[in-house]
Design an enzyme around this catalytic site. Structure first.
Site, mmCIF file in Angstrom:
data_model
loop_
_atom_site.group_PDB
_atom_site.id
_atom_site.type_symbol
_atom_site.label_atom_id
_atom_site.label_comp_id
_atom_site.label_asym_id
_atom_site.label_seq_id
_atom_site.Cartn_x
_atom_site.Cartn_y
_atom_site.Cartn_z
ATOM 1 N N HIS A 155 -6.052 8.905 6.683
ATOM 2 C CA HIS A 155 -5.000 8.842 7.291
ATOM 3 C C HIS A 155 -4.373 10.444 7.958
ATOM 4 O O HIS A 155 -3.657 10.352 8.697
ATOM 5 C CB HIS A 155 -3.472 8.641 6.477
HETATM 6 N N1 ADP Z 1 -3.408 -5.750 1.656
HETATM 7 C C1 ADP Z 1 -2.256 -6.582 2.323
HETATM 8 N N2 ADP Z 1 -2.329 -7.805 2.728
HETATM 9 C C2 ADP Z 1 -1.135 -8.306 3.473
HETATM 10 N N3 ADP Z 1 -0.103 -7.685 3.926
HETATM 11 C C3 ADP Z 1 -0.421 -6.227 3.943
HETATM 12 C C4 ADP Z 1 -1.431 -5.784 3.059
HETATM 13 N N4 ADP Z 1 -1.067 -4.131 2.901
HETATM 14 C C5 ADP Z 1 0.168 -4.218 3.404
HETATM 15 N N5 ADP Z 1 0.700 -5.370 4.161
HETATM 16 C C6 ADP Z 1 1.716 -5.548 5.153
HETATM 17 O O1 ADP Z 1 1.894 -4.393 5.897
HETATM 18 C C7 ADP Z 1 3.112 -3.968 5.764
HETATM 19 C C8 ADP Z 1 3.137 -2.381 5.898
HETATM 20 O O2 ADP Z 1 2.629 -1.970 7.369
HETATM 21 P P1 ADP Z 1 2.560 -0.696 7.948
HETATM 22 O O3 ADP Z 1 3.690 0.246 7.271
HETATM 23 O O4 ADP Z 1 2.637 -0.675 9.348
HETATM 24 O O5 ADP Z 1 1.232 -0.016 7.368
HETATM 25 P P2 ADP Z 1 1.136 1.301 6.229
HETATM 26 O O6 ADP Z 1 1.249 0.532 4.925
HETATM 27 O O7 ADP Z 1 -0.366 1.547 6.656
HETATM 28 O O8 ADP Z 1 2.027 2.332 6.533
HETATM 29 C C9 ADP Z 1 3.781 -4.357 4.339
HETATM 30 O O9 ADP Z 1 5.115 -4.339 4.235
HETATM 31 C C10 ADP Z 1 2.996 -5.624 4.086
HETATM 32 O O10 ADP Z 1 3.657 -6.451 4.599
HETATM 33 MG MG MG Z 2 1.416 4.300 7.228
#
Ligand code: ADP
Ligand code: MG
Ligand code: ADP
Ligand code: MG
Ligand code: MG
Ligand code: MG
Lengths: 202, 126, 126, 202
Positions: free
Chosen positions: B10
């Site tokens: 990241h």
């Molecule tokens: N393994 C997963 N399977 C399904 N949905 C997921 C998973 N990991 C995260 N999410 C979804 O992604 C969302 C977060 O997205 P985002 O904030 O854009 O990404 P990051 O977690 O990489 O910062 C969470 O609220 C959840 O709904």
């Molecule tokens: Mg993120």
């Protein structure tokens, strides 16, 4: 859902996301890294632009274009997940009139894709906790845009009580309870936008 | 040299820093860093990962992909699927410690299988 | 907040990058990065570590120290001995993955013991 | 060994290190990260300067000054290890005339410190594989600078056949065989410099 309505879906969703960008980010700040609104707003702004710039033959083509853009432009977990969901919906819609049972097929394909990509199941406090209830509703009572939106909203609200076991929020364990899942909220907007787009002239 | 390494983080700084550490020890290993978003913010970029992966696979017969947090894994998986090679292995071992070990073993011509085994021995199941 | 984190890496970029990652998620945690030599090259600096450790211990009741490779551990140990506190724990868990987990747990007010336990559960004995 | 000879030891060692900087680095490039010469040359240049800048009462004071500088200026595993060795020798020499059995006490203290700091034992292809044979020789036959140098040289050469199980070289496992350990070579120079310094007028 004809090709114009499909394009309108992406445009409407983008508008929702731009409006709710700060709200989604604030939700993610509570149980994640505080970028969900930023990620989604960035990616779907690009997708909306890409969809607007071309004329498409079919709904499947629109969804595919959006999928490819989202995959490469979102930049968080939501990028691969929404990208996969859109791509699978595109594949399921290919060569078909998008109506009735085809919606169920599309949602099911999207869910399979999300599950495969994220290795999650329902109840883990993710976007799946919106998608799966929506699919179940459509499967049992047939597709009705207004009911889909309503189901999505209720499902989104119920993620508040769940404990996260996937994604960044899972590090918080039981402390993730009491907060909405950001990806569930953005998924609700996707179904709300769908209902709006379908109100457009066919 | 036949095993290369891709670092997906990241953070651009982390990916570059781990690459520096490894470069100091193993000068001529095919290794690429894909850290941060296209805008240089924290996050991962499918395109960046894809480009970096292509560079490694051009030089290495097989590639081990390390990532830092869950969402990096998903983007890395997509890039790997697009590349359509069965000589790319995504592992869940610690990015710095795992990649360092893998790099040193690659430099003494261990095979992909041997390196994956060493990683499991050191860090548990991937 | 009572548990702080010190990151000791051979690479300034790695230490800073891990700090960035954690900062994004947990804004107000006492966390310091001590990476690279005084000249900014790859290596570790006893003085840099000592200064960073002092900053963390000023703000945190207890401190978990993560390091990347063996020689960083020795310099970190020396700095800890000089600080003469029994509230500083040096651990051998993966620097990025371990520190991320520890930071999130510290942010929800887990105690030092609870965090060390979680780390062992996730990464094995330190 | 009076205070001037002790200062001369540090100066002479620094000179050896500056001359052998590239050689030590090339040894470390083979089984480590290629910085041992750089680390040692940097740290001991500072130590030599610090020792030169002051006048000291005792050998212990000289060693302590060198120890503190080396600890903070070397910047690799060798920093804490040589720093600890010098510091422990200083502590063992404190309040004593440094001669005969006191050398054995100093070397023993240094070895204890190195072992404690690096968690290594003999046979692991480290500087200990020079220090320990030197101590054994001094313990069994008494201190003789020329014999110490000779013992150190032989011990240094014998690290070639060892397999590293500590430090960076341990990642190479059996492939570390066939190469001298850089820290063993720099330790040999330390004992060679000691012999030189003791030839200086007392
Ligand atoms: N393994 C997963 N399977 C399904 N949905 C997921 C998973 N990991 C995260 N999410 C979804 O992604 C969302 C977060 O997205 P985002 O904030 O854009 O990404 P990051 O977690 O990489 O910062 C969470 O609220 C959840 O709904
Ligand atoms: Mg993120
Ligand atoms: N744990 C240890 N115990 C004793 N000596 C060690 C240990 N680790 C490394 N060394 C010694 O340090 C030398 C390497 O020093 P240097 O290259 O300056 O540090 P680094 O390995 O951090 O780059 C090795 O050749 C070895 O003799
Ligand atoms: Mg996020
Ligand atoms: Mg070295
Ligand atoms: Mg080094």
């Amino acid at each position: 859902m004809n090709v114009n309505q499909t394009a309108a879906w992406i445009q409407s969703y983008n508008q929702h996301l731009q409006e709710q960008k700060d709200y989604l980010t604030s939700l993610d700040r509570k149980i994640g890294d505080g970028d969900h609104g930023i990620n989604m707003a960035r990616g779907f702004a690009e997708a909306a632009k890409a969809v607007e710039a071309e004329t498409f033959e079919t709904s499947a083509d629109v969804l595919k274009k959006a999928a490819m853009t989202v995959m490469s432009k979102v930049g968080g977990a939501s990028g691969p997940l929404y990208g996969t969901a859109l791509l699978k919906m595109s594949m399921a819609a290919k060569g078909k009139d998008v109506e009735g049972d085809v919606f169920a097929e599309m949602f099911e394909a999207a869910i399979d894709g999300i599950k495969q990509r994220g290795k999650a199941e329902t109840g883990e406090k993710t976007m799946l906790d919106v998608w799966v209830p929506v699919l179940e509703e459509v499967k049992s009572s047939g597709f009705d845009a207004a009911i889909v939106e309503e189901t999505a909203q209720k499902a989104m609200e119920s993620t508040k009580d769940l404990t996260a076991t996937k994604g960044r929020a899972s590090y918080l364990k039981e402390r993730s309870k009491g907060h909405l899942d950001p990806g569930a909220v953005s998924s609700y907007y996707l179904f709300a936008s769908l209902a709006e787009a379908l109100k457009e002239e066919a | 040299m036949s095993v290369g390494i891709l670092l997906v983080s990241h953070s651009g700084k982390v990916a570059e820093g781990v690459k520096d550490l490894i470069h100091q020890v193993v000068g001529d290993l095919p290794i690429e860093a894909a850290g941060g978003t296209d805008e240089g913010e924290l996050g991962t970029s499918f395109e960046k990962i894809q480009t970096a992966l292509e560079k490694v696979t051009e030089k290495a017969e097989s590639t081990i992909v390390f990532y830092d947090l869950g969402s990096a894994r998903m983007n890395a998986e997509m890039a790997i699927e697009v590349t359509e090679s069965d000589q790319i292995k995504l592992v869940s071992h610690p990015i710095l410690e795992g990649a360092y070990l893998a790099a040193v073993e690659a430099s003494i011509d261990k095979s992909l299988e041997e390196i994956l085994e060493s990683l499991e021995k050191e860090f548990g199941k991937s």
